[in-house]
Structure formats: C-alpha cells, structure tokens
Design an enzyme around this catalytic site. Structure first.
Site, PDB file in Angstrom:
ATOM      1  N   SER A 126       0.837  -1.193   0.000  1.00 40.59           N
ATOM      2  CA  SER A 126       0.000   0.000   0.000  1.00 40.59           C
ATOM      3  C   SER A 126       0.879   1.254   0.000  1.00 40.59           C
ATOM      4  CB  SER A 126      -0.949  -0.033   1.207  1.00 40.59           C
ATOM      5  OG  SER A 126      -1.903   0.994   1.147  1.00 40.59           O
ATOM      6  N   ASP A 131      -8.360  -4.256  -7.003  1.00 35.63           N
ATOM      7  CA  ASP A 131      -7.734  -3.362  -6.019  1.00 35.63           C
ATOM      8  C   ASP A 131      -7.736  -1.949  -6.581  1.00 35.63           C
ATOM      9  OD1 ASP A 131      -6.232  -2.009  -4.165  1.00 35.63           O
ATOM     10  OD2 ASP A 131      -4.441  -3.256  -4.350  1.00 35.63           O
ATOM     11  N   HIS A 165      -7.461  -5.030  -1.802  1.00 35.16           N
ATOM     12  CA  HIS A 165      -6.217  -4.315  -1.530  1.00 35.16           C
ATOM     13  C   HIS A 165      -5.375  -5.039  -0.489  1.00 35.16           C
ATOM     14  CE1 HIS A 165      -3.390  -1.099  -1.321  1.00 35.16           C
ATOM     15  NE2 HIS A 165      -3.703  -0.748  -0.086  1.00 35.16           N
TER      16      HIS A 165
END
EC number: 3.1.1.-
Length: 408
Positions: free
Chosen positions: A217, A283, A374
C-alpha cells in the site's frame, strides 16, 4: 447535520455495493484516460514456481511490518504474527514515525539464508539479503482522502546524510519534469534517517547481500522513493524492490524515471526485473491518485488475475510497459467507478463527526476492511495476530511450495 457512525458506514457501504455492481461507466476525460479490457487478449501464461515462491514469501515479510506500532517486532526476530516462518532472519531495528500519511513504519532485518526448523517443524530458507519492509496504513483515510494532496517537484537527494563530506556522485539518470505526491515524499524524508545509516553499515558488513525493499500500500510508494535514492543518489547496485498495491507515486516524468533507473522497459527477462509492482484484480489503490490529475503508474507490474484467495502460478501475469490493458490499467469500468466513489466519498468522511478510537483514528475510517482486494496479496495482509488475519487461519503452505523450493 451530524451523522451517526452506523449511518456513515451504511451510506459508504451502499456506495461500494452500487459501484461494484455497475458494469459500465463512461469515464470522463480524454481517450488516453479510458481504460477498458481487451476481449481478444490471450489468457495469462503464468509465472515460474521459483518466482511465485519469492513473491509469496515477500508478502509474508511485509505483513509482519503491521506488527510495528501495535504488539511490535523484537530481537532476534519475534512477533505474534508470522515471524516464526523466518528463523533465518535477524532483526536490526524497527521504526515508527507516527500514524499520518507523512509518517512511516517498518523494520530492517538480515536474512542469512540458513535453513532452520521453525516452531511448526517446517524448514524455511531464503537467499541471503538485507530486508527493509515498509508497512502500509491502517486507515482508509490515509489511502483515499490524503491522496488528494498536490504533487511537488521531485529531485533525488544529491548525497547521503550520514555526516560525510564527500561530494555527490554525478547520477547516471536524471528526472526531467518530475513531480511526486507530497505525502509520499515527506514520508520517505521522515524515514530515511532510520534507514540509510543502518543500510550503509550493513552493506559494509555483508557486501554480497542484495538489498530487498518491500512495501504494501502506501509503504510501496515509500519503498519506491527509497529505492530511487539508493540507486540514483548513492549509486548502489543490487537493490531489488517488490511492492504490493502500490499507489501512483508521481507524474509521467517520474514514472519514466523509475522505468529508466530499473530498466523496466526491457522485456527479455521480466521475472528478472529489479522492480516488481504487484497488483491485484479489483484493487482500486494502484489507480490512485487519479490519472486526471496527471499521475501515472510506472512499469514492472505483476498482475494477480484471480480475485479471491488463493492464487496459483497460472493466475499471475507479467505485464508489459506502464499501461498493459491485460493488467490493472485494463480494469473494467466497475473498478474505475469504485475508485471514484471511494475517493469522492471523502467529503462525507471528513464532514462527519470525528468519533475516535484509542489509537486516534475515527472508526469510520477503518474502511480498508471493506477493500479486501487491496489486502489479498497471497495472504490477507494487515493484521498482526497469530497466524495472520483470521481469513488465513487453517491455511497451510501454498501447494508445491515446500521448504526446498528454490526462489528467485
């Protein structure tokens, strides 16, 4: 009007359901911003077992970084999560600069590549390496809302900040007309004092060990900027970067700069790239910040085509270039609608009352729990508990990945 927590979550959940159930959306903007799947594209050919083993192992290493700031990681290499999977690792240090987008968490460890028995009785062995893991964010506010900040000019640091007086080396690559997300750059600036001195010392101690930078991330964006400084400003070689769900770090100039520094346009040996940008079907974070604002993804993408856990080698595609239509750039319109709804919902989040939990984050901002795509990179990342996220409990090793599986 002040919203109750349940009302806020309900509204946002409805937005997510509407977004993901919509099959078509006309994306405003120029044709260059239109991303659609190529129905005639061949199915992915998959990747090799050693490369799959490498990516899967790195996903567990970056998952351990989520223990920083909670229960912690302690020497020699202990935590309540997946540390027992890596008996050959030795923790050097960990850092936690704070909870905001401009802050960073992570750890540095040395993997001596010596096979040993873990607590489960399994053997775990990796190639010798210096590992730097950058944690992602616990808060969807940081992932979505704070991605709205204005980019600024990006200039690689001219010299290390360890107190030496030597002049900077003339870089082989220059970044022309580059801008970078301000929050990402500030996060690396806040982090480099904890990372660079340790890496300099470890390189002297283990000169043959590659430096493995891994991030999930927002940690992926910090890993990207860290790698550029190591490669360009310091002139270090043998630096390998692997990111999972990395956002767009900057504009087209910066994307081109990353491609040049890591030779990502050379498609002769895609599994041998020194930068692997792993993305996942559905995602939305790799599509942020939006291309309408001038942000662009760099090359080196490795696309997981299977939405649910667990993927296999045949579910992973080595993408070509910055904008491969068979990868995240070719996501169908429902994902683009989801991304935009998530972003524009920030007005609702920021206008709502600020009910905070003990860690300082408003409860409604914990929407990353809804974005499983994600988090689902080989395992469900982001929760420091024994065995990892409860979604992974009871799961054994990936089939075909035994303790003697060779890695790349």
């Amino acid at each position: 009007m002040r919203f109750k927590l349940a009302d806020s979550l309900s509204l946002i959940t409805v937005q997510l359901i509407l977004a993901t159930s919509t099959l078509a959306l006309s994306n405003p903007g120029s044709s260059s911003q239109k991303h659609s799947p190529n129905p005639s594209a061949p199915s992915p050919k998959g990747i090799s077992v050693p490369f799959f083993a490498t990516l899967e192992r790195l996903s567990r290493l970056v998952d351990i970084a989520y223990c920083i700031g909670t229960t912690g990681v302690r020497k020699p290499f202990n935590c309540v999560s997946r540390c027992n999977d890596f008996p050959s690792l030795s923790l050097i240090n960990a850092w936690n600069t704070g909870p905001l987008l401009s802050d960073s968490c992570g750890y540095i460890a040395v993997d001596h590549g010596v096979a040993q028995h873990g607590d489960s009785g399994d053997l775990t062995a990796g190639e010798p390496a210096i590992v730097v893991a950058f944690r992602g964010t616990y808060s969807i506010a940081n992932t979505i809302v704070d991605l709205s900040t204005v980019p600024q000019e990006y200039v690689p640091y001219p010299s290390p900040d360890h107190g030496g007086s030597e002049p900077p080396n003339e870089p082989e690559h220059t970044c022309t007309n580059c801008t970078v997300h301000m929050g990402f750059l500030q996060s690396w600036k806040n982090t480099r004092q904890f990372v660079l001195p340790q890496l300099r010392q470890l390189r002297l101690q283990y000169p043959s060990y590659p430096i493995q930078l891994v991030g999930h991330s927002l940690g992926g964006s910090v890993a990207c900027l860290a790698a550029l400084e190591l490669k360009v400003s310091l002139g270090w070689e043998n630096v390998i970067v692997t990111t999972f769900g990395e956002p767009r770090v900057g504009n087209e100039g910066l994307a081109r700069f990353v491609d040049e520094v890591f030779y990502l346009n050379d498609d002769n040996n895609p599994e041998g790239r020194e930068f692997r940008r792993v993305t996942h079907k559905e995602d939305p974070v790799p599509l942020l910040p939006l291309s309408e604002w001038g942000y662009k993804s760099h090359a080196g993408e490795v696309y997981i085509t299977k939405q649910e856990l667990t993927p296999s080698e045949s579910d992973i595609y080595m993408c070509i270039g910055d904008n491969d239509p068979k990868c995240i750039a070719g996501a169908d319109d429902s994902l683009w609608m989801t991304t935009r709804r998530l972003f524009h919902a920030r007005n609702l989040w920021t206008a709502s009352d600020k009910l905070a939990e003990p860690n300082g984050f408003p409860s409604r901002f914990k929407l990353w729990q809804l974005l499983f795509a994600h988090r689902d990179y080989f395992w469900r990342l982001g929760l420091c508990v024994p065995g990892g996220d409860p979604a992974d409990w009871g799961r054994g090793r990936y089939q075909g990945l035994g303790p003697d599986t060779e890695e790349l």
